[in-house]
Design an enzyme around this catalytic site. Structure first.
Site, PDB file in Angstrom:
ATOM      1  N   GLY A 106      46.400  44.064  38.557  1.00 19.29           N
ATOM      2  CA  GLY A 106      45.314  43.137  38.882  1.00 19.29           C
ATOM      3  C   GLY A 106      45.225  42.029  37.847  1.00 19.29           C
ATOM      4  N   GLY A 118      46.227  38.959  37.924  1.00 19.10           N
ATOM      5  CA  GLY A 118      46.266  37.581  38.405  1.00 19.10           C
ATOM      6  C   GLY A 118      45.024  36.773  38.060  1.00 19.10           C
ATOM      7  CB  VAL A 178      47.922  49.489  42.522  1.00 22.19           C
ATOM      8  CG1 VAL A 178      48.302  48.475  41.451  1.00 22.19           C
ATOM      9  CG2 VAL A 178      46.498  49.291  43.004  1.00 22.19           C
ATOM     10  CB  SER A 180      32.518  50.490  36.626  1.00 22.13           C
ATOM     11  OG  SER A 180      31.250  49.891  36.835  1.00 22.13           O
ATOM     12  CE1 TYR A 193      34.401  48.694  41.614  1.00 20.13           C
ATOM     13  CE2 TYR A 193      32.423  49.592  40.598  1.00 20.13           C
ATOM     14  CZ  TYR A 193      33.542  48.779  40.534  1.00 20.13           C
ATOM     15  OH  TYR A 193      33.803  48.063  39.385  1.00 20.13           O
ATOM     16  CB  ALA A 194      29.612  54.971  42.446  1.00 22.11           C
ATOM     17  CE  LYS A 232      36.305  50.570  39.194  1.00 17.23           C
ATOM     18  NZ  LYS A 232      37.546  50.081  38.572  1.00 17.23           N
TER      19      LYS A 232
HETATM   20  N1  LIG Z   1      33.450  42.159  37.095  1.00 18.52           N
HETATM   21  C1  LIG Z   1      32.664  43.170  36.822  1.00 18.52           C
HETATM   22  O1  LIG Z   1      31.437  43.010  36.677  1.00 18.52           O
HETATM   23  C2  LIG Z   1      33.243  44.561  36.653  1.00 18.52           C
HETATM   24  C3  LIG Z   1      32.401  45.559  36.146  1.00 18.52           C
HETATM   25  C4  LIG Z   1      32.910  46.847  35.968  1.00 18.52           C
HETATM   26  C5  LIG Z   1      34.230  47.120  36.281  1.00 18.52           C
HETATM   27  N2  LIG Z   1      35.020  46.129  36.771  1.00 18.52           N
HETATM   28  C6  LIG Z   1      36.392  46.484  37.097  1.00 18.52           C
HETATM   29  O2  LIG Z   1      37.291  45.638  36.407  1.00 18.52           O
HETATM   30  C7  LIG Z   1      38.481  45.472  37.175  1.00 18.52           C
HETATM   31  C8  LIG Z   1      38.754  43.993  37.374  1.00 18.52           C
HETATM   32  O3  LIG Z   1      37.636  43.405  38.004  1.00 18.52           O
HETATM   33  P1  LIG Z   1      37.445  41.829  38.155  1.00 18.52           P
HETATM   34  O4  LIG Z   1      35.986  41.591  38.114  1.00 18.52           O
HETATM   35  O5  LIG Z   1      38.355  41.110  37.233  1.00 18.52           O
HETATM   36  O6  LIG Z   1      37.942  41.677  39.670  1.00 18.52           O
HETATM   37  P2  LIG Z   1      38.596  40.439  40.457  1.00 18.52           P
HETATM   38  O7  LIG Z   1      38.378  40.730  41.888  1.00 18.52           O
HETATM   39  O8  LIG Z   1      38.062  39.176  39.922  1.00 18.52           O
HETATM   40  O9  LIG Z   1      40.146  40.570  40.101  1.00 18.52           O
HETATM   41  C9  LIG Z   1      40.859  41.713  40.554  1.00 18.52           C
HETATM   42  C10 LIG Z   1      42.344  41.404  40.578  1.00 18.52           C
HETATM   43  O10 LIG Z   1      42.987  42.582  41.094  1.00 18.52           O
HETATM   44  C11 LIG Z   1      43.880  42.202  42.125  1.00 18.52           C
HETATM   45  N3  LIG Z   1      43.988  43.304  43.089  1.00 18.52           N
HETATM   46  C12 LIG Z   1      43.048  43.712  43.978  1.00 18.52           C
HETATM   47  N4  LIG Z   1      43.522  44.710  44.725  1.00 18.52           N
HETATM   48  C13 LIG Z   1      44.784  44.960  44.315  1.00 18.52           C
HETATM   49  C14 LIG Z   1      45.789  45.864  44.718  1.00 18.52           C
HETATM   50  N5  LIG Z   1      45.598  46.710  45.746  1.00 18.52           N
HETATM   51  N6  LIG Z   1      46.985  45.857  44.060  1.00 18.52           N
HETATM   52  C15 LIG Z   1      47.209  44.984  43.048  1.00 18.52           C
HETATM   53  N7  LIG Z   1      46.289  44.072  42.643  1.00 18.52           N
HETATM   54  C16 LIG Z   1      45.092  44.063  43.263  1.00 18.52           C
HETATM   55  C17 LIG Z   1      43.270  40.953  42.747  1.00 18.52           C
HETATM   56  O11 LIG Z   1      44.230  40.165  43.444  1.00 18.52           O
HETATM   57  C18 LIG Z   1      42.699  40.255  41.502  1.00 18.52           C
HETATM   58  O12 LIG Z   1      43.654  39.423  40.895  1.00 18.52           O
HETATM   59  C19 LIG Z   1      38.242  46.228  38.485  1.00 18.52           C
HETATM   60  O13 LIG Z   1      38.789  47.524  38.408  1.00 18.52           O
HETATM   61  C20 LIG Z   1      36.742  46.321  38.553  1.00 18.52           C
HETATM   62  O14 LIG Z   1      36.317  47.410  39.318  1.00 18.52           O
HETATM   63  C21 LIG Z   1      34.563  44.871  36.966  1.00 18.52           C
END
Ligand SMILES: NC(=O)c1ccc[n+]([C@@H]2O[C@H](COP(=O)([O-])OP(=O)(O)OC[C@H]3O[C@@H](n4cnc5c(N)ncnc54)[C@H](O)[C@@H]3O)[C@@H](O)[C@H]2O)c1
Length: 263
Positions: free
Chosen positions: A20, A22, A71, A156, A170-171, A174
């Site tokens: 992830g 990107g 993934v 998370s 999701y919960a 995580k």
């Molecule tokens: N942003 C928040 O507030 C927050 C809080 C707690 C946990 N998280 C966790 O942090 C991680 C990143 O979150 P984010 O906010 O940067 O999300 P985002 O959606 O901004 O970025 C996620 C990235 O993962 C890629 N992705 C999604 N599904 C995929 C797959 N099946 N295979 C490969 N790549 C995939 C997407 O293309 C994207 O580039 C996640 O696991 C999310 O659950 C985020």
């Protein structure tokens, strides 16, 4: 802020794969490792995002490759892991970050469990949880052979306690990633591999912006530090956990949450 997470040369011998990568938190973690001297594989299911991130790193003189894989698809992950090793050398750092948090409900809110489409449930399990297992399955044998390694799983605070923004799928994933991390820390510790989890609070990324702004503002006000987090703040913690300095830290969960949902 980004200078805080950048320690030039501290990861010079590392080959890192971030899923992830990107955009959002994954991109920040991959960039932080690249800027600390590591060779980095940027894996994302969005091929153009992965390649653009890797290209930007290469433009800064970093050894980097963009890999397209979902993934949830083990064969695709295994092929990407082989491609990373061929391009960069044996991978000794894995960051399981790819995750989704569907907001199919009204006004950018989650679907409630009582109305959730079972297909949505399965997809979240496949990406957030099985995706992490697929990457470990593909890369842990190499780390065991090397006799060293670092695995960081992005959980998370919603995996620790109730959070009304996210869905039950999701919960559940995580929370599962915390047990996954502790179990793997036990299995892989004898091989010199540490496994830890990070539990971010509300971090300003495209995922977060998919939630209703009123909900994000409510979180900001409920956060003792009275602000949302930045991806670079999660990256700084990740960089510590993958460093030599964290060599005796394993099986831990580190909250990067500004004190939100203290548990
Ligand atoms: N942003 C928040 O507030 C927050 C809080 C707690 C946990 N998280 C966790 O942090 C991680 C990143 O979150 P984010 O906010 O940067 O999300 P985002 O959606 O901004 O970025 C996620 C990235 O993962 C890629 N992705 C999604 N599904 C995929 C797959 N099946 N295979 C490969 N790549 C995939 C997407 O293309 C994207 O580039 C996640 O696991 C999310 O659950 C985020």
């Amino acid at each position: 802020m980004s200078s805080q997470s950048r320690q030039p040369g501290s990861h010079a011998a590392c080959v890192v794969l971030v899923t992830g990568a990107g955009r959002g938190i994954g991109r920040a973690m991959a960039d932080a490792h690249a800027d600390a001297g590591a060779a980095v594989a940027y894996l994302d299911h969005d091929a153009s995002l992965a390649e653009a991130a890797a290209q930007a790193a290469r433009a800064r003189g970093v050894k980097a490759v963009g890999l397209a894989a979902d993934v949830a698809d083990f064969a695709a992950v295994a092929a990407a892991a082989r491609a990373a090793a061929e391009a960069l050398g044996p991978v000794d750092v894995l960051v399981n970050n790819a995750g989704i948090s569907p907001k199919g409900g009204a006004d950018g809110r989650r679907a409630e469990a009582a109305e959730m489409d079972p297909a949505e449930w399965r997809r979240v399990i496949d990406v957030n949880l099985s995706g992490a297992f697929h990457c470990v399955r593909a890369l842990a044998p190499g780390m065991k052979a090397l006799g060293r390694g670092r695995i960081v799983n992005i959980s998370s605070v919603a995996g620790r306690t109730y959070c009304d923004i996210v869905g039950v799928h999701y919960a559940a994933t995580k929370a599962a990633l915390i047990g996954f991390s502790k179990h793997l820390a036990g299995e892989l510790g004898p091989y010199g591999v540490t496994v830890n989890a990070i539990a971010p609070g509300r971090i300003d990324t495209p995922m977060m912006r998919g939630t209703a702004s009123a909900a994000n503002e409510a979180v900001r006000l409920a956060t003792p530090l009275r602000r949302l987090g930045q991806p670079e703040e999660v990256a700084a913690t990740c960089l510590f956990l993958t460093s030599d300095a964290a060599g005796f830290v394993t099986g831990q969960v580190v909250d990067v949450a500004g004190g939100w949902l203290l548990t």
